[in-house]
Design an enzyme around this catalytic site. Structure first.
Site, PDB file in Angstrom:
ATOM      1  N   LYS A 169      10.753  -6.636  77.915  1.00 19.17           N
ATOM      2  CA  LYS A 169      10.633  -6.793  79.367  1.00 19.17           C
ATOM      3  C   LYS A 169      10.958  -8.236  79.741  1.00 19.17           C
ATOM      4  O   LYS A 169      10.439  -9.171  79.116  1.00 19.17           O
ATOM      5  CB  LYS A 169       9.203  -6.468  79.823  1.00 19.17           C
ATOM      6  CG  LYS A 169       8.905  -4.984  79.835  1.00 19.17           C
ATOM      7  CD  LYS A 169       7.577  -4.711  80.498  1.00 19.17           C
ATOM      8  CE  LYS A 169       7.264  -3.235  80.492  1.00 19.17           C
ATOM      9  NZ  LYS A 169       8.240  -2.428  81.249  1.00 19.17           N
ATOM     10  N   ASP A 197      14.974  -5.308  79.814  1.00 18.42           N
ATOM     11  CA  ASP A 197      14.690  -4.517  81.013  1.00 18.42           C
ATOM     12  C   ASP A 197      14.030  -5.422  82.048  1.00 18.42           C
ATOM     13  O   ASP A 197      12.942  -5.953  81.809  1.00 18.42           O
ATOM     14  CB  ASP A 197      13.735  -3.373  80.629  1.00 18.42           C
ATOM     15  CG  ASP A 197      13.516  -2.387  81.758  1.00 18.42           C
ATOM     16  OD1 ASP A 197      13.968  -2.672  82.895  1.00 18.42           O
ATOM     17  OD2 ASP A 197      12.900  -1.338  81.523  1.00 18.42           O
ATOM     18  N   GLU A 223      18.824  -3.528  81.521  1.00 19.70           N
ATOM     19  CA  GLU A 223      18.349  -2.362  82.276  1.00 19.70           C
ATOM     20  C   GLU A 223      17.775  -2.796  83.622  1.00 19.70           C
ATOM     21  O   GLU A 223      17.004  -3.761  83.693  1.00 19.70           O
ATOM     22  CB  GLU A 223      17.279  -1.680  81.424  1.00 19.70           C
ATOM     23  CG  GLU A 223      16.744  -0.383  81.995  1.00 19.70           C
ATOM     24  CD  GLU A 223      15.922   0.357  80.939  1.00 19.70           C
ATOM     25  OE1 GLU A 223      16.327   0.394  79.748  1.00 19.70           O
ATOM     26  OE2 GLU A 223      14.860   0.885  81.299  1.00 19.70           O
ATOM     27  N   GLU A 249      16.101   5.642  85.472  1.00 21.69           N
ATOM     28  CA  GLU A 249      14.729   6.137  85.592  1.00 21.69           C
ATOM     29  C   GLU A 249      14.312   6.250  87.055  1.00 21.69           C
ATOM     30  O   GLU A 249      13.391   6.989  87.373  1.00 21.69           O
ATOM     31  CB  GLU A 249      13.763   5.228  84.819  1.00 21.69           C
ATOM     32  CG  GLU A 249      13.692   3.820  85.356  1.00 21.69           C
ATOM     33  CD  GLU A 249      12.847   2.886  84.493  1.00 21.69           C
ATOM     34  OE1 GLU A 249      13.401   2.287  83.568  1.00 21.69           O
ATOM     35  OE2 GLU A 249      11.645   2.767  84.739  1.00 21.69           O
ATOM     36  N   ASP A 272      14.794  10.313  83.372  1.00 25.46           N
ATOM     37  CA  ASP A 272      13.576  10.660  82.626  1.00 25.46           C
ATOM     38  C   ASP A 272      13.283  12.133  82.901  1.00 25.46           C
ATOM     39  O   ASP A 272      13.262  12.567  84.048  1.00 25.46           O
ATOM     40  CB  ASP A 272      12.445   9.770  83.156  1.00 25.46           C
ATOM     41  CG  ASP A 272      11.124   9.965  82.431  1.00 25.46           C
ATOM     42  OD1 ASP A 272      10.717  11.127  82.245  1.00 25.46           O
ATOM     43  OD2 ASP A 272      10.505   8.956  82.069  1.00 25.46           O
ATOM     44  N   HIS A 299      15.115   7.660  79.665  1.00 22.87           N
ATOM     45  CA  HIS A 299      13.920   6.853  79.856  1.00 22.87           C
ATOM     46  C   HIS A 299      12.726   7.704  79.480  1.00 22.87           C
ATOM     47  O   HIS A 299      12.690   8.903  79.729  1.00 22.87           O
ATOM     48  CB  HIS A 299      13.814   6.452  81.332  1.00 22.87           C
ATOM     49  CG  HIS A 299      12.530   5.778  81.686  1.00 22.87           C
ATOM     50  ND1 HIS A 299      11.464   6.463  82.240  1.00 22.87           N
ATOM     51  CD2 HIS A 299      12.135   4.492  81.551  1.00 22.87           C
ATOM     52  CE1 HIS A 299      10.479   5.606  82.433  1.00 22.87           C
ATOM     53  NE2 HIS A 299      10.859   4.404  82.036  1.00 22.87           N
ATOM     54  N   GLU A 324      13.864   6.447  73.977  1.00 18.89           N
ATOM     55  CA  GLU A 324      12.895   5.375  74.191  1.00 18.89           C
ATOM     56  C   GLU A 324      11.503   5.787  73.710  1.00 18.89           C
ATOM     57  O   GLU A 324      11.109   6.946  73.854  1.00 18.89           O
ATOM     58  CB  GLU A 324      12.842   5.056  75.694  1.00 18.89           C
ATOM     59  CG  GLU A 324      11.825   4.002  76.051  1.00 18.89           C
ATOM     60  CD  GLU A 324      11.984   3.475  77.469  1.00 18.89           C
ATOM     61  OE1 GLU A 324      12.704   4.101  78.265  1.00 18.89           O
ATOM     62  OE2 GLU A 324      11.368   2.428  77.765  1.00 18.89           O
TER      63      GLU A 324
HETATM   64 MG   LIG Z   1      13.067   0.631  82.341  1.00 27.77          MG
END
Ligand SMILES: [Mg+2]
Length: 375
Positions: A169, A197, A223, A249, A272, A299, A324
């Site tokens: 992240k 991301d 991402e 996502e 997702d 996702h 993921e």
């Molecule tokens: Mg993400």
């Protein structure tokens, strides 16, 4: 065979170690499942996206009970294509008007997964066979949810499972992001795929500024560098940085996906299954993405039910890239089934048992179930 019951099932637990996100601190996990039963006594389980905030469960359950359930009762699950069409036809304009296009997609997703589970169990076939067969027996996974407080222990734990791809992240603090990138790349060595991301945290200018600094860490994809509705911006980031851009996502349904693909905004698409309309909608999106040459890397940040659905799905589509898996401990992913997943050499076996291929651990479920009417 007719649907006679559609019931939400909410499992909930407070977290000892809250998870940090760019939206805030996640202090509990609240997983929304849906159980659909037929007049023949058969049943299926689906998962409705509810990662964060946990109170998001309210509107999804309300949408399921008042919007989706009345349209399902009396239908034959084996007519899943007709049902999928019926749900979107009756609910899309209503939910656009209400401003609840997300909860609608989430509720339909859970229902769709449960219906595929019922059909598979009914015919004694795993979902991947219903989808036309699997192209891979094992699916490669990557570990996500790392940072902003990067834990060496969490990385090592996943490396021991043979995982070589990790997602960090970023988007909170550029100095901390750089420090985390340096440490993660050090731990991974030069070969593993390192994804980042930003969870929509940047604007175009800050995205370019940061990404040009981050590029030297050999980034496999960036991402959601920008707010998810800035499709033109995503394309701009691709062109300016030369980095592969991933998103999906927060792209709802085939129309939004088509727009992103047509504008050449994405290298990898990530709907997702518990969020974007279930297996039925993801199938359409993945096939469309295939025609643009964009692979699909779903996702996933939920519980075991969506993980199982994602396994069947990714194994059965030509562009299925990698799955993921949140690196943070999650009992609803790890302990929900009597026969949990195992990761070996960074891969998970695609189940061959009927439906989703897993059984809920009823004792575990009962322990964590809360009365949604009292939420
Ligand atoms: Mg993400």
């Amino acid at each position: 065979m007719k649907i006679v019951s559609v019931e939400p099932l909410v499992i909930d637990l407070p977290l000892e170690n809250p998870v940090q996100t760019s939206f805030g601190e996640m202090t509990r996990r609240t997983n929304v499942l849906v159980r659909i039963e037929t007049d023949t006594g058969e049943f299926g389980i689906g998962e409705i996206w509810n990662n964060f905030p946990s109170w998001g469960a309210y509107e999804k359950i309300a949408t399921l009970i008042h919007g989706v359930r009345p349209l399902l009762l009396g239908e034959d699950p084996r007519e899943i294509g007709t049902i999928h069409h019926k749900l979107f036809k009756h609910l899309t304009i209503l939910c656009l008007q209400w401003g609840a296009i997300g909860p609608m997609h989430h509720s339909i997703s859970g229902v769709d997964i449960a219906l595929w589970d019922i059909i598979g169990k009914h015919y004694g076939l795993p979902i991947h066979k219903l989808l036309g067969g699997k192209l891979q027996d094992e699916v490669k996974v990557y570990a996500s949810g790392l940072g902003p407080r990067l834990s060496d222990e969490l990385v090592l734990k996943h490396q021991e499972m043979g995982i070589t791809s990790f997602k960090l992240k970023v988007g909170n603090n550029a100095d901390l992001d750089l420090q985390n990138l340096k440490r993660l790349r050090e731990m991974m060595g030069p070969d593993g795929h390192l994804m980042i991301d930003a969870n929509q945290a940047w604007n175009r200018q800050s995205a370019i500024h940061n990404l040009m600094k981050f590029k030297s860490f050999d980034i496999a994809w960036i991402e959601e560098p920008l707010p998810c509705d800035d499709i033109e911006g995503l394309r701009y980031i691709r062109e300016k940085t030369g980095l592969p851009v991933a998103a999906g996502e927060n792209i709802y349904g085939r129309k939004q996906a088509r727009k992103a693909l047509e504008q050449e905004a994405l290298d990898i698409i990530q709907p997702d299954l518990s969020k974007n309309g279930g297996i039925s909608e993801a199938r359409i999106i993945a096939e469309m993405a295939g025609s643009f040459g964009s692979p699909y890397a779903p996702h996933y940040l939920g519980g075991a039910v969506c993980f199982a659905a994602s396994l069947h799905f990714i194994a059965s589509i030509p562009g299925g890239l990698i799955l993921e898996m949140d690196a943070n401990p999650n009992p609803f992913r790890e302990q929900l089934f009597t026969n949990p997943f195992t990761i070996k050499d960074g891969k998970v076996n695609v189940p061959d048992l009927p439906g989703l291929g897993f059984e809920l651990d009823q004792e575990f479920v009962d322990f964590y179930t809360i009365d949604y009417k009292q939420m």
